[in-house]
Scaffold this motif. Structure first.
Motif, PDB file in Angstrom:
ATOM      1  N   GLN A 196      44.856 -31.329   4.948  1.00  0.00           N
ATOM      2  CA  GLN A 196      44.269 -31.978   3.772  1.00  0.00           C
ATOM      3  C   GLN A 196      42.769 -32.163   3.906  1.00  0.00           C
ATOM      4  O   GLN A 196      42.090 -32.499   2.948  1.00  0.00           O
ATOM      5  CB  GLN A 196      44.935 -33.341   3.551  1.00  0.00           C
ATOM      6  CG  GLN A 196      46.378 -33.233   3.084  1.00  0.00           C
ATOM      7  CD  GLN A 196      47.039 -34.588   2.972  1.00  0.00           C
ATOM      8  OE1 GLN A 196      46.420 -35.613   3.211  1.00  0.00           O
ATOM      9  NE2 GLN A 196      48.321 -34.590   2.613  1.00  0.00           N
ATOM     10  N   GLY A 197      42.270 -31.920   5.101  1.00  0.00           N
ATOM     11  CA  GLY A 197      40.828 -32.015   5.323  1.00  0.00           C
ATOM     12  C   GLY A 197      40.462 -33.269   6.069  1.00  0.00           C
ATOM     13  O   GLY A 197      41.084 -34.313   5.924  1.00  0.00           O
ATOM     14  N   ALA A 198      39.469 -33.150   6.919  1.00  0.00           N
ATOM     15  CA  ALA A 198      38.992 -34.286   7.697  1.00  0.00           C
ATOM     16  C   ALA A 198      37.475 -34.223   7.761  1.00  0.00           C
ATOM     17  O   ALA A 198      36.878 -33.150   7.659  1.00  0.00           O
ATOM     18  CB  ALA A 198      39.589 -34.258   9.106  1.00  0.00           C
ATOM     19  N   ASP A 199      36.858 -35.385   7.893  1.00  0.00           N
ATOM     20  CA  ASP A 199      35.422 -35.449   8.090  1.00  0.00           C
ATOM     21  C   ASP A 199      35.131 -35.319   9.582  1.00  0.00           C
ATOM     22  O   ASP A 199      35.672 -36.083  10.398  1.00  0.00           O
ATOM     23  CB  ASP A 199      34.875 -36.790   7.584  1.00  0.00           C
ATOM     24  CG  ASP A 199      34.990 -36.899   6.077  1.00  0.00           C
ATOM     25  OD1 ASP A 199      34.847 -35.853   5.402  1.00  0.00           O
ATOM     26  OD2 ASP A 199      35.220 -38.009   5.577  1.00  0.00           O
ATOM     27  N   TRP A 200      34.288 -34.366   9.956  1.00  0.00           N
ATOM     28  CA  TRP A 200      34.036 -34.063  11.357  1.00  0.00           C
ATOM     29  C   TRP A 200      32.652 -34.507  11.789  1.00  0.00           C
ATOM     30  O   TRP A 200      31.673 -34.313  11.075  1.00  0.00           O
ATOM     31  CB  TRP A 200      34.192 -32.561  11.605  1.00  0.00           C
ATOM     32  CG  TRP A 200      35.593 -32.076  11.387  1.00  0.00           C
ATOM     33  CD1 TRP A 200      36.093 -31.492  10.247  1.00  0.00           C
ATOM     34  CD2 TRP A 200      36.673 -32.143  12.316  1.00  0.00           C
ATOM     35  NE1 TRP A 200      37.415 -31.194  10.413  1.00  0.00           N
ATOM     36  CE2 TRP A 200      37.807 -31.572  11.682  1.00  0.00           C
ATOM     37  CE3 TRP A 200      36.797 -32.618  13.618  1.00  0.00           C
ATOM     38  CZ2 TRP A 200      39.037 -31.480  12.302  1.00  0.00           C
ATOM     39  CZ3 TRP A 200      38.024 -32.521  14.254  1.00  0.00           C
ATOM     40  CH2 TRP A 200      39.127 -31.949  13.594  1.00  0.00           C
ATOM     41  N   ASP A 201      32.588 -35.085  12.995  1.00  0.00           N
ATOM     42  CA  ASP A 201      31.323 -35.496  13.597  1.00  0.00           C
ATOM     43  C   ASP A 201      31.248 -34.946  15.015  1.00  0.00           C
ATOM     44  O   ASP A 201      32.219 -35.035  15.784  1.00  0.00           O
ATOM     45  CB  ASP A 201      31.200 -37.026  13.647  1.00  0.00           C
ATOM     46  CG  ASP A 201      31.074 -37.637  12.272  1.00  0.00           C
ATOM     47  OD1 ASP A 201      30.341 -37.070  11.451  1.00  0.00           O
ATOM     48  OD2 ASP A 201      31.714 -38.665  12.019  1.00  0.00           O
ATOM     49  N   PHE A 202      30.091 -34.407  15.358  1.00  0.00           N
ATOM     50  CA  PHE A 202      29.851 -33.921  16.711  1.00  0.00           C
ATOM     51  C   PHE A 202      29.766 -35.116  17.657  1.00  0.00           C
ATOM     52  O   PHE A 202      29.125 -36.118  17.349  1.00  0.00           O
ATOM     53  CB  PHE A 202      28.541 -33.134  16.743  1.00  0.00           C
ATOM     54  CG  PHE A 202      28.177 -32.583  18.093  1.00  0.00           C
ATOM     55  CD1 PHE A 202      28.746 -31.402  18.542  1.00  0.00           C
ATOM     56  CD2 PHE A 202      27.262 -33.236  18.911  1.00  0.00           C
ATOM     57  CE1 PHE A 202      28.404 -30.879  19.781  1.00  0.00           C
ATOM     58  CE2 PHE A 202      26.925 -32.730  20.145  1.00  0.00           C
ATOM     59  CZ  PHE A 202      27.490 -31.543  20.583  1.00  0.00           C
ATOM     60  N   ILE A 203      30.432 -35.039  18.796  1.00  0.00           N
ATOM     61  CA  ILE A 203      30.372 -36.139  19.760  1.00  0.00           C
ATOM     62  C   ILE A 203      29.991 -35.598  21.138  1.00  0.00           C
ATOM     63  O   ILE A 203      30.294 -34.452  21.481  1.00  0.00           O
ATOM     64  CB  ILE A 203      31.693 -36.922  19.852  1.00  0.00           C
ATOM     65  CG1 ILE A 203      32.869 -36.022  20.208  1.00  0.00           C
ATOM     66  CG2 ILE A 203      31.967 -37.660  18.563  1.00  0.00           C
ATOM     67  CD1 ILE A 203      34.167 -36.784  20.460  1.00  0.00           C
ATOM     68  N   VAL A 204      29.317 -36.438  21.908  1.00  0.00           N
ATOM     69  CA  VAL A 204      28.906 -36.096  23.268  1.00  0.00           C
ATOM     70  C   VAL A 204      29.806 -36.854  24.236  1.00  0.00           C
ATOM     71  O   VAL A 204      29.864 -38.084  24.182  1.00  0.00           O
ATOM     72  CB  VAL A 204      27.433 -36.470  23.516  1.00  0.00           C
ATOM     73  CG1 VAL A 204      27.038 -36.150  24.955  1.00  0.00           C
ATOM     74  CG2 VAL A 204      26.525 -35.734  22.536  1.00  0.00           C
ATOM     75  N   PRO A 205      30.512 -36.167  25.116  1.00  0.00           N
ATOM     76  CA  PRO A 205      31.395 -36.858  26.055  1.00  0.00           C
ATOM     77  C   PRO A 205      30.622 -37.824  26.953  1.00  0.00           C
ATOM     78  O   PRO A 205      29.500 -37.527  27.381  1.00  0.00           O
ATOM     79  CB  PRO A 205      32.008 -35.718  26.883  1.00  0.00           C
ATOM     80  CG  PRO A 205      31.872 -34.509  26.020  1.00  0.00           C
ATOM     81  CD  PRO A 205      30.605 -34.700  25.250  1.00  0.00           C
ATOM     82  N   SER A 206      31.211 -38.961  27.245  1.00  0.00           N
ATOM     83  CA  SER A 206      30.589 -39.916  28.151  1.00  0.00           C
ATOM     84  C   SER A 206      30.825 -39.472  29.591  1.00  0.00           C
ATOM     85  O   SER A 206      31.724 -38.669  29.866  1.00  0.00           O
ATOM     86  CB  SER A 206      31.197 -41.303  27.934  1.00  0.00           C
ATOM     87  OG  SER A 206      32.514 -41.339  28.441  1.00  0.00           O
ATOM     88  N   PRO A 207      30.054 -39.997  30.536  1.00  0.00           N
ATOM     89  CA  PRO A 207      30.265 -39.621  31.942  1.00  0.00           C
ATOM     90  C   PRO A 207      31.663 -39.956  32.435  1.00  0.00           C
ATOM     91  O   PRO A 207      32.196 -39.277  33.317  1.00  0.00           O
ATOM     92  CB  PRO A 207      29.204 -40.441  32.681  1.00  0.00           C
ATOM     93  CG  PRO A 207      28.134 -40.693  31.672  1.00  0.00           C
ATOM     94  CD  PRO A 207      28.853 -40.850  30.372  1.00  0.00           C
ATOM     95  N   SER A 208      32.298 -40.994  31.884  1.00  0.00           N
ATOM     96  CA  SER A 208      33.609 -41.430  32.364  1.00  0.00           C
ATOM     97  C   SER A 208      34.773 -40.691  31.702  1.00  0.00           C
ATOM     98  O   SER A 208      35.917 -40.857  32.114  1.00  0.00           O
ATOM     99  CB  SER A 208      33.776 -42.936  32.125  1.00  0.00           C
ATOM    100  OG  SER A 208      33.697 -43.237  30.742  1.00  0.00           O
ATOM    101  N   SER A 209      34.493 -39.874  30.689  1.00  0.00           N
ATOM    102  CA  SER A 209      35.578 -39.264  29.921  1.00  0.00           C
ATOM    103  C   SER A 209      36.191 -38.041  30.597  1.00  0.00           C
ATOM    104  O   SER A 209      37.310 -37.642  30.269  1.00  0.00           O
ATOM    105  CB  SER A 209      35.068 -38.861  28.531  1.00  0.00           C
ATOM    106  OG  SER A 209      34.128 -37.796  28.639  1.00  0.00           O
ATOM    107  N   GLY A 210      35.438 -37.413  31.503  1.00  0.00           N
ATOM    108  CA  GLY A 210      35.923 -36.195  32.133  1.00  0.00           C
ATOM    109  C   GLY A 210      35.482 -34.933  31.423  1.00  0.00           C
ATOM    110  O   GLY A 210      35.742 -33.827  31.896  1.00  0.00           O
ATOM    111  N   GLY A 211      34.784 -35.067  30.290  1.00  0.00           N
ATOM    112  CA  GLY A 211      34.356 -33.888  29.548  1.00  0.00           C
ATOM    113  C   GLY A 211      32.882 -33.577  29.657  1.00  0.00           C
ATOM    114  O   GLY A 211      32.416 -32.575  29.117  1.00  0.00           O
ATOM    115  N   ARG A 212      32.117 -34.425  30.354  1.00  0.00           N
ATOM    116  CA  ARG A 212      30.659 -34.248  30.417  1.00  0.00           C
ATOM    117  C   ARG A 212      30.269 -32.923  31.092  1.00  0.00           C
ATOM    118  O   ARG A 212      29.263 -32.318  30.744  1.00  0.00           O
ATOM    119  CB  ARG A 212      30.043 -35.446  31.149  1.00  0.00           C
ATOM    120  CG  ARG A 212      28.538 -35.368  31.374  1.00  0.00           C
ATOM    121  CD  ARG A 212      27.764 -35.402  30.062  1.00  0.00           C
ATOM    122  NE  ARG A 212      27.816 -36.687  29.405  1.00  0.00           N
ATOM    123  CZ  ARG A 212      26.955 -37.686  29.613  1.00  0.00           C
ATOM    124  NH1 ARG A 212      25.990 -37.555  30.498  1.00  0.00           N
ATOM    125  NH2 ARG A 212      27.061 -38.810  28.924  1.00  0.00           N
TER     126      ARG A 212
END
Length: 295
Positions: free
Chosen positions: A20-36
């Motif tokens: 149905q569609g979603a509003d998307w925002d770019f996010i920067v992983p935090s140091p604690s998230s494991g994605g940095r």
């Protein structure tokens, strides 16, 4: 609140919400998230129109738009629509799923519970002298910086200058300058967007001649996205640019304190400025007296 990995989407009827569609925002992983450390992918946070369903899409860097196949994990019915906390949960679960073939429901729950949804104090608790219409708003005191050419800040700099009270923030602003940076403290509304359309920005110790001006939106995580400025007031260090070709403030030199205050109308902004500056000047005077007469 439920966190659901992609292989379970159909069981929870999430694909329909996604399509149905979603509003998307770019996010920067935090140091604690494991994605940095993942430099090859971009992370995007999407939400349904009612804010009850959230998606994390992971796409290869500069690969283009987002499609349903890029969504790797979802979250439903968060206790608060706090994008920072929701994004942190989703990236932690996704990162853990990469390291481990299959996460159990207990492991997913533990990862979700490891992230707190912040509770913000009301303005009346941080600044009792605030304009009446602000006093019940949830708020946070944030720190920011203006940099001179050649200067830089790190996570440690933000931690060093973070303050939890107006008095402590004011004391930093009125202390000798940290060379190369100018420090800003802003009292910002959280979880709501205040009706603040105009700003007055004058020196703290005197009424300026500049007229109120209409407030602009502020940049989000990426330059092409903007959002409403939720600042109620900002007290900050200011140093005038001296040269014609200079675009950054001088690296050395002692700044002056300025106060920017918002309001619904130009007149309201000026009234709010007078109200806030009267209280802040009293706090500043008490700081000066404490320095002159240490116990």
């Amino acid at each position: 609140m439920d966190v659901i990995l992609r292989d379970s989407f159909e069981k929870h009827d999430l694909l329909a919400a996604l399509k149905q569609g979603a509003d998307w925002d770019f996010i920067v992983p935090s140091p604690s998230s494991g994605g940095r450390a993942d430099y090859d992918h971009d992370y995007w946070l999407g939400s349904s129109s009612d804010g009850q369903t959230w998606f994390l899409a992971v796409i290869e860097w500069e690969s283009g738009g987002i499609c349903p196949d890029d969504v790797v994990v979802a979250l439903t019915h968060p206790p608060k629509q706090n994008t920072k906390s929701i994004g942190e949960i989703l990236i932690r679960v996704y990162s853990a799923s990469i390291r481990q073939d299959r996460l159990t429901s207990t492991q997913i729950r533990e990862l979700a519970d490891s992230v707190e949804f912040p509770e913000y104090p009301q303005v009346r608790h941080l600044f009792p002298e605030a304009p009446y219409e602000w006093r019940d708003l949830p708020c946070e005191l944030t720190v920011g910086f203006t940099l001179s050419e050649g200067a830089c800040v790190t996570d440690a700099t933000f931690a060093e200058y973070r303050r939890d009270s107006i008095v402590d923030a004011l004391q930093v602003v009125c202390e000798p300058r940290h060379d190369g940076i100018l420090i800003h403290y802003a009292l910002q509304a959280r979880d709501v967007i205040p009706f603040v359309v105009w700003d007055v920005d004058w020196p703290l110790l005197r009424r300026g001649k500049e007229k109120p001006y209409e407030r602009k939106k502020v940049q989000r995580t990426v330059p092409w996205e903007a959002e409403a400025d939720t600042t109620l007031f900002e007290i900050y260090q200011h140093l005038s640019i001296s040269g014609v070709w200079q675009i950054d403030p001088p690296y050395f030199g002692e700044p002056k304190a300025r106060l920017r205050v918002g309001g619904r109308t130009p007149d309201t902004a000026m009234i709010n400025w007078n109200l806030c500056t009267s209280a802040i000047r009293k706090l500043r005077q008490s700081i000066v007296e404490d320095h002159e007469n240490p116990r």
